[in-house]
Design a protein around this motif. Structure first.
Motif, PDB file in Angstrom:
ATOM      1  N   PRO A  45      13.262  13.988   0.594  1.00  0.00           N
ATOM      2  CA  PRO A  45      12.728  13.406   1.819  1.00  0.00           C
ATOM      3  C   PRO A  45      11.304  13.840   2.148  1.00  0.00           C
ATOM      4  O   PRO A  45      10.701  13.300   3.059  1.00  0.00           O
ATOM      5  CB  PRO A  45      13.694  13.896   2.892  1.00  0.00           C
ATOM      6  CG  PRO A  45      14.158  15.210   2.378  1.00  0.00           C
ATOM      7  CD  PRO A  45      14.231  15.037   0.874  1.00  0.00           C
ATOM      8  N   GLU A  46      10.743  14.767   1.416  1.00  0.00           N
ATOM      9  CA  GLU A  46       9.426  15.305   1.765  1.00  0.00           C
ATOM     10  C   GLU A  46       8.347  14.915   0.758  1.00  0.00           C
ATOM     11  O   GLU A  46       7.489  15.712   0.408  1.00  0.00           O
ATOM     12  CB  GLU A  46       9.509  16.832   1.890  1.00  0.00           C
ATOM     13  CG  GLU A  46      10.401  17.289   3.024  1.00  0.00           C
ATOM     14  CD  GLU A  46       9.947  16.758   4.394  1.00  0.00           C
ATOM     15  OE1 GLU A  46       8.734  16.690   4.652  1.00  0.00           O
ATOM     16  OE2 GLU A  46      10.819  16.392   5.187  1.00  0.00           O
ATOM     17  N   ASN A  47       8.399  13.675   0.290  1.00  0.00           N
ATOM     18  CA  ASN A  47       7.430  13.196  -0.686  1.00  0.00           C
ATOM     19  C   ASN A  47       6.764  11.918  -0.202  1.00  0.00           C
ATOM     20  O   ASN A  47       7.234  11.264   0.725  1.00  0.00           O
ATOM     21  CB  ASN A  47       8.114  12.909  -2.030  1.00  0.00           C
ATOM     22  CG  ASN A  47       8.665  14.152  -2.676  1.00  0.00           C
ATOM     23  OD1 ASN A  47       8.040  15.204  -2.646  1.00  0.00           O
ATOM     24  ND2 ASN A  47       9.836  14.051  -3.261  1.00  0.00           N
ATOM     25  N   TYR A  48       5.690  11.557  -0.882  1.00  0.00           N
ATOM     26  CA  TYR A  48       5.117  10.228  -0.772  1.00  0.00           C
ATOM     27  C   TYR A  48       5.471   9.495  -2.056  1.00  0.00           C
ATOM     28  O   TYR A  48       5.416  10.072  -3.145  1.00  0.00           O
ATOM     29  CB  TYR A  48       3.589  10.270  -0.657  1.00  0.00           C
ATOM     30  CG  TYR A  48       3.068  10.747   0.660  1.00  0.00           C
ATOM     31  CD1 TYR A  48       3.285  10.010   1.830  1.00  0.00           C
ATOM     32  CD2 TYR A  48       2.336  11.918   0.756  1.00  0.00           C
ATOM     33  CE1 TYR A  48       2.788  10.446   3.041  1.00  0.00           C
ATOM     34  CE2 TYR A  48       1.831  12.351   1.964  1.00  0.00           C
ATOM     35  CZ  TYR A  48       2.067  11.610   3.103  1.00  0.00           C
ATOM     36  OH  TYR A  48       1.568  12.043   4.310  1.00  0.00           O
ATOM     37  N   TYR A  49       5.848   8.236  -1.928  1.00  0.00           N
ATOM     38  CA  TYR A  49       6.064   7.381  -3.082  1.00  0.00           C
ATOM     39  C   TYR A  49       4.905   6.389  -3.093  1.00  0.00           C
ATOM     40  O   TYR A  49       4.678   5.674  -2.118  1.00  0.00           O
ATOM     41  CB  TYR A  49       7.407   6.658  -2.990  1.00  0.00           C
ATOM     42  CG  TYR A  49       7.645   5.735  -4.148  1.00  0.00           C
ATOM     43  CD1 TYR A  49       7.872   6.238  -5.421  1.00  0.00           C
ATOM     44  CD2 TYR A  49       7.606   4.363  -3.980  1.00  0.00           C
ATOM     45  CE1 TYR A  49       8.054   5.393  -6.492  1.00  0.00           C
ATOM     46  CE2 TYR A  49       7.794   3.510  -5.045  1.00  0.00           C
ATOM     47  CZ  TYR A  49       8.027   4.038  -6.299  1.00  0.00           C
ATOM     48  OH  TYR A  49       8.203   3.193  -7.362  1.00  0.00           O
ATOM     49  N   VAL A  50       4.142   6.363  -4.171  1.00  0.00           N
ATOM     50  CA  VAL A  50       2.949   5.531  -4.272  1.00  0.00           C
ATOM     51  C   VAL A  50       3.193   4.474  -5.347  1.00  0.00           C
ATOM     52  O   VAL A  50       3.616   4.788  -6.454  1.00  0.00           O
ATOM     53  CB  VAL A  50       1.714   6.380  -4.661  1.00  0.00           C
ATOM     54  CG1 VAL A  50       0.473   5.519  -4.729  1.00  0.00           C
ATOM     55  CG2 VAL A  50       1.533   7.543  -3.682  1.00  0.00           C
ATOM     56  N   GLY A  56       1.257  -8.501 -11.421  1.00  0.00           N
ATOM     57  CA  GLY A  56       2.417  -8.904 -10.642  1.00  0.00           C
ATOM     58  C   GLY A  56       2.287  -8.403  -9.213  1.00  0.00           C
ATOM     59  O   GLY A  56       1.266  -7.824  -8.822  1.00  0.00           O
ATOM     60  N   THR A  57       3.324  -8.639  -8.442  1.00  0.00           N
ATOM     61  CA  THR A  57       3.314  -8.234  -7.035  1.00  0.00           C
ATOM     62  C   THR A  57       4.607  -7.539  -6.663  1.00  0.00           C
ATOM     63  O   THR A  57       5.625  -7.688  -7.324  1.00  0.00           O
ATOM     64  CB  THR A  57       3.139  -9.454  -6.094  1.00  0.00           C
ATOM     65  OG1 THR A  57       4.233 -10.351  -6.290  1.00  0.00           O
ATOM     66  CG2 THR A  57       1.821 -10.163  -6.337  1.00  0.00           C
ATOM     67  N   VAL A  58       4.526  -6.800  -5.576  1.00  0.00           N
ATOM     68  CA  VAL A  58       5.707  -6.155  -5.003  1.00  0.00           C
ATOM     69  C   VAL A  58       5.699  -6.439  -3.499  1.00  0.00           C
ATOM     70  O   VAL A  58       4.697  -6.231  -2.828  1.00  0.00           O
ATOM     71  CB  VAL A  58       5.753  -4.639  -5.321  1.00  0.00           C
ATOM     72  CG1 VAL A  58       4.548  -3.913  -4.814  1.00  0.00           C
ATOM     73  CG2 VAL A  58       7.033  -4.017  -4.803  1.00  0.00           C
ATOM     74  N   ASP A  59       6.810  -6.979  -3.008  1.00  0.00           N
ATOM     75  CA  ASP A  59       6.996  -7.196  -1.580  1.00  0.00           C
ATOM     76  C   ASP A  59       7.632  -5.935  -1.021  1.00  0.00           C
ATOM     77  O   ASP A  59       8.649  -5.473  -1.544  1.00  0.00           O
ATOM     78  CB  ASP A  59       7.938  -8.364  -1.312  1.00  0.00           C
ATOM     79  CG  ASP A  59       7.409  -9.695  -1.820  1.00  0.00           C
ATOM     80  OD1 ASP A  59       6.336  -9.713  -2.441  1.00  0.00           O
ATOM     81  OD2 ASP A  59       8.081 -10.714  -1.598  1.00  0.00           O
ATOM     82  N   VAL A  60       7.043  -5.386   0.033  1.00  0.00           N
ATOM     83  CA  VAL A  60       7.489  -4.110   0.570  1.00  0.00           C
ATOM     84  C   VAL A  60       7.867  -4.262   2.038  1.00  0.00           C
ATOM     85  O   VAL A  60       7.105  -4.832   2.815  1.00  0.00           O
ATOM     86  CB  VAL A  60       6.376  -3.044   0.450  1.00  0.00           C
ATOM     87  CG1 VAL A  60       6.831  -1.721   1.038  1.00  0.00           C
ATOM     88  CG2 VAL A  60       5.941  -2.874  -0.989  1.00  0.00           C
ATOM     89  N   MET A  74      -2.701  -0.644  -3.363  1.00  0.00           N
ATOM     90  CA  MET A  74      -1.784   0.477  -3.343  1.00  0.00           C
ATOM     91  C   MET A  74      -0.875   0.409  -2.125  1.00  0.00           C
ATOM     92  O   MET A  74      -1.292  -0.016  -1.051  1.00  0.00           O
ATOM     93  CB  MET A  74      -2.591   1.775  -3.286  1.00  0.00           C
ATOM     94  CG  MET A  74      -1.740   3.010  -3.159  1.00  0.00           C
ATOM     95  SD  MET A  74      -2.729   4.531  -3.139  1.00  0.00           S
ATOM     96  CE  MET A  74      -3.499   4.440  -1.543  1.00  0.00           C
ATOM     97  N   HIS A  75       0.365   0.840  -2.320  1.00  0.00           N
ATOM     98  CA  HIS A  75       1.263   1.022  -1.182  1.00  0.00           C
ATOM     99  C   HIS A  75       1.766   2.455  -1.211  1.00  0.00           C
ATOM    100  O   HIS A  75       2.155   2.972  -2.257  1.00  0.00           O
ATOM    101  CB  HIS A  75       2.451   0.067  -1.243  1.00  0.00           C
ATOM    102  CG  HIS A  75       3.393   0.307  -0.120  1.00  0.00           C
ATOM    103  ND1 HIS A  75       4.533   1.041  -0.250  1.00  0.00           N
ATOM    104  CD2 HIS A  75       3.321  -0.044   1.179  1.00  0.00           C
ATOM    105  CE1 HIS A  75       5.136   1.126   0.927  1.00  0.00           C
ATOM    106  NE2 HIS A  75       4.425   0.468   1.806  1.00  0.00           N
ATOM    107  N   VAL A  76       1.751   3.103  -0.055  1.00  0.00           N
ATOM    108  CA  VAL A  76       2.274   4.465   0.071  1.00  0.00           C
ATOM    109  C   VAL A  76       3.445   4.427   1.028  1.00  0.00           C
ATOM    110  O   VAL A  76       3.342   3.904   2.137  1.00  0.00           O
ATOM    111  CB  VAL A  76       1.194   5.428   0.618  1.00  0.00           C
ATOM    112  CG1 VAL A  76       1.777   6.830   0.798  1.00  0.00           C
ATOM    113  CG2 VAL A  76      -0.009   5.462  -0.302  1.00  0.00           C
TER     114      VAL A  76
END
Length: 134
Positions: A45-50, A56-60, A74-76
């Motif tokens: 639970p104490e991380n960043y996911y980047v 391609g694409t990613v819907d977040v 980039m998405h964080v």
């Protein structure tokens, strides 16, 4: 993880660990994955996911917001919050960075201390592995 084409689903990834930071270049067919409250309680639970899409694409959906991220965007996500990702065919680089490694007082002008990572990761992933072919 989920895919409408589970029987034919293919993915390719490798894991690079640099101390406490994990990096994984990935190519996947269309899929989705969720980080649920249950998964948050179980690990990391104490991380960043980047996420750094290359093609391609990613819907977040994360922290009450929805966005589509394409190449060089980039998405964080804080791993302490649920998120849902949906992709088409995607070539991307993912990182998991402990929050304690990101200085809170050195935020960039655009607001997030991890904003310079895309350039660094593209540079690192373009270089041949010092260990030879995988």
């Amino acid at each position: 993880m989920n895919s409408d084409r589970a029987a034919q689903f293919q993915a390719q990834t490798r894991l690079l660990e640099w101390g406490p930071v994990s990096v994984w270049p990935t190519m996947v067919e269309p899929m989705s994955w969720r980080r649920t409250p249950r998964l948050i309680r179980q690990s990391g639970p104490e991380n960043y996911y980047v996420t750094l899409p290359i093609a391609g694409t990613v819907d977040v959906t994360h922290a009450g917001r929805e966005a589509v991220h394409g190449p060089r965007e980039m998405h964080v996500a804080a791993t302490s919050q649920p998120f849902h990702y949906v992709t088409g065919a995607l070539h991307a680089v993912g990182l998991e960075v402990p929050r304690k490694l990101v200085p809170r007082s050195r935020r960039s002008r655009r607001g997030h201390p991890l904003e310079q990572l895309p350039q660094l990761v593209r540079h690192l992933c373009a270089r041949p592995s010092p260990h030879g072919a995988d």
